[in-house]
Write an enzyme that holds these catalytic residues in place. Structure first.
Site, PDB file in Angstrom:
ATOM      1  N   TYR A   1      -1.831  25.061  31.804  1.00 23.83           N
ATOM      2  CA  TYR A   1      -1.330  25.298  33.157  1.00 23.83           C
ATOM      3  C   TYR A   1      -1.916  26.601  33.680  1.00 23.83           C
ATOM      4  O   TYR A   1      -1.402  27.699  33.428  1.00 23.83           O
ATOM      5  CB  TYR A   1       0.187  25.341  33.184  1.00 23.83           C
ATOM      6  CG  TYR A   1       0.856  24.011  32.906  1.00 23.83           C
ATOM      7  CD1 TYR A   1       0.139  22.825  32.947  1.00 23.83           C
ATOM      8  CD2 TYR A   1       2.206  23.938  32.597  1.00 23.83           C
ATOM      9  CE1 TYR A   1       0.748  21.606  32.691  1.00 23.83           C
ATOM     10  CE2 TYR A   1       2.826  22.727  32.350  1.00 23.83           C
ATOM     11  CZ  TYR A   1       2.095  21.558  32.388  1.00 23.83           C
ATOM     12  OH  TYR A   1       2.706  20.357  32.142  1.00 23.83           O
TER      13      TYR A   1
ATOM     14  N   HIS B   1      -0.140  16.934  24.362  1.00 23.75           N
ATOM     15  CA  HIS B   1      -0.130  16.809  25.809  1.00 23.75           C
ATOM     16  C   HIS B   1      -0.559  15.432  26.318  1.00 23.75           C
ATOM     17  O   HIS B   1       0.050  14.897  27.256  1.00 23.75           O
ATOM     18  CB  HIS B   1      -1.035  17.890  26.425  1.00 23.75           C
ATOM     19  CG  HIS B   1      -0.651  18.279  27.804  1.00 23.75           C
ATOM     20  ND1 HIS B   1      -0.882  19.531  28.331  1.00 23.75           N
ATOM     21  CD2 HIS B   1      -0.046  17.594  28.799  1.00 23.75           C
ATOM     22  CE1 HIS B   1      -0.435  19.592  29.572  1.00 23.75           C
ATOM     23  NE2 HIS B   1       0.071  18.424  29.875  1.00 23.75           N
TER      24      HIS B   1
ATOM     25  N   SER C   1       6.995  15.377  36.884  1.00 27.11           N
ATOM     26  CA  SER C   1       6.841  15.045  38.302  1.00 27.11           C
ATOM     27  C   SER C   1       8.012  14.198  38.786  1.00 27.11           C
ATOM     28  O   SER C   1       7.828  13.130  39.384  1.00 27.11           O
ATOM     29  CB  SER C   1       5.517  14.317  38.541  1.00 27.11           C
ATOM     30  OG  SER C   1       5.190  14.280  39.906  1.00 27.11           O
ATOM     31  N   PRO C   2       9.243  14.664  38.567  1.00 21.77           N
ATOM     32  CA  PRO C   2      10.420  13.825  38.839  1.00 21.77           C
ATOM     33  C   PRO C   2      10.679  13.550  40.312  1.00 21.77           C
ATOM     34  O   PRO C   2      11.472  12.658  40.634  1.00 21.77           O
ATOM     35  CB  PRO C   2      11.571  14.632  38.227  1.00 21.77           C
ATOM     36  CG  PRO C   2      11.103  16.049  38.282  1.00 21.77           C
ATOM     37  CD  PRO C   2       9.622  15.976  38.021  1.00 21.77           C
TER      38      PRO C   2
ATOM     39  N   GLY D   1       8.464  12.500  42.565  1.00 23.21           N
ATOM     40  CA  GLY D   1       7.486  11.610  43.173  1.00 23.21           C
ATOM     41  C   GLY D   1       8.140  10.567  44.073  1.00 23.21           C
ATOM     42  O   GLY D   1       9.030   9.833  43.650  1.00 23.21           O
TER      43      GLY D   1
ATOM     44  N   SER E   1       9.363  13.624  48.136  1.00 25.43           N
ATOM     45  CA  SER E   1       8.966  14.893  48.747  1.00 25.43           C
ATOM     46  C   SER E   1       8.854  14.783  50.260  1.00 25.43           C
ATOM     47  O   SER E   1       9.055  15.755  50.981  1.00 25.43           O
ATOM     48  CB  SER E   1       7.630  15.364  48.154  1.00 25.43           C
ATOM     49  OG  SER E   1       7.783  15.660  46.785  1.00 25.43           O
TER      50      SER E   1
END
Length: 285
Positions: free
Chosen positions: A54, A127, A207-208, A210, A213
């Site tokens: 990251y 990952h 990415s909960p 999605g 937004s």
């Protein structure tokens, strides 16, 4: 804050996804980033998800782990905080790459230990599958990190059901979590979530948000989540986190945040109860 379990650790049901603090452009200033982590801790969050990759580019690889370590060190007592990091992604300039080889994972884990300033990583997650390395070899390497005391709990990320089962066989009783993409607009990991619930593995949806937004958009899913939020008088983000929590008691969402207000709002979802009718609407949206 509602609590849930990852292995032998009891943590907050809602975690903090620290990725935006390093990958957002422009980034929050260092003091602002630390304030986001501190706001999460103030709200009862005791699970922080990071990764060595990251960063903006290869030049600042490890930025997020270092940021999280500094923020925790400046907060005070954080003995109950579980830091979950990951290895196996690489960066080539600004591009993302993969290396799941045992030698690379060992080096990556050792570098993460140094950046986080710990003797053993609380939760270390592979990952992403590397097509150039057999999954079995990567899983053997993950088990080796546990056996050698570098890692307390092991997890995998972006894995399908067959890969989860292979990991269960090889990593064995050291495997405690799966982190896959899952959100209102991305439910293709529903089978993996159900498999985790069946076998007692924590499921961390990344990415909960999605699909929500832009909750006022024309999408029917977004509109349904926005409608429930209006009924409850809360943000659509809080409703979304509550929806995740209602999927199964093994689910621990890790919403990303780059502002204090965002993680405070997400953390409050642990105290939000959706009615049976509301949950049914959201599940079929």
């Amino acid at each position: 804050m509602q609590k849930r379990r990852i292995g032998n650790r009891t943590v907050s049901a809602v975690g903090l996804g620290a990725m935006p603090l390093s990958t957002k452009d422009p980034r929050p200033a260092p003091e602002e980033a630390a304030a986001v982590v501190h706001a999460a801790l103030d709200a009862g969050v005791t699970l922080i998800d990071t990764a060595d990759a990251y960063s903006h580019t290869e030049a600042d690889f490890g930025h997020n782990e270092e940021l999280v370590a500094r923020a925790l060190a400046s907060y005070g007592s954080v003995d109950d905080v579980l830091v979950a990091t990951k290895g196996g992604h690489t960066r080539h300039g600004a591009e993302w790459g993969l290396d799941g080889s045992p030698a690379y994972l060992r080096r990556a884990c050792e570098a993460s230990l140094r950046r986080l300033g710990v003797e053993a990583i609380g939760l270390y997650q592979f990952h992403r599958p590397d097509p150039a390395t057999p999954w079995e070899e990567s899983m053997g390497a993950l088990r080796g990190l546990v056996d050698d005391g570098l890692v307390q709990l092991a997890g995998i990320s972006n894995a399908d059901v067959d890969q989860i089962d292979t990991a269960r066989e090889i990593v064995g009783d050291a495997l405690f979590s799966v982190q896959n993409q899952f959100s209102p607009d991305w439910r293709s990991s529903a089978d993996e979530l159900a498999h985790c619930a069946e076998h007692g593995l924590a499921f961390l949806p990344w990415s909960p948000f999605g699909g929500v937004s832009a909750a006022k958009s024309l999408g029917s899913t977004a509109q349904e989540f926005a409608a429930v939020a209006d009924e409850l008088g809360v943000s659509v983000y809080r409703v979304t986190v509550a929806w995740h929590l209602a999927q199964a008691d093994v689910v621990l969402p890790i919403p990303g945040a780059s502002r204090k207000e965002s993680i405070t709002d997400s953390a409050a979802a642990a105290d939000l109860t959706l009615t049976t009718a509301q949950l049914a609407r959201l599940n079929t949206a």
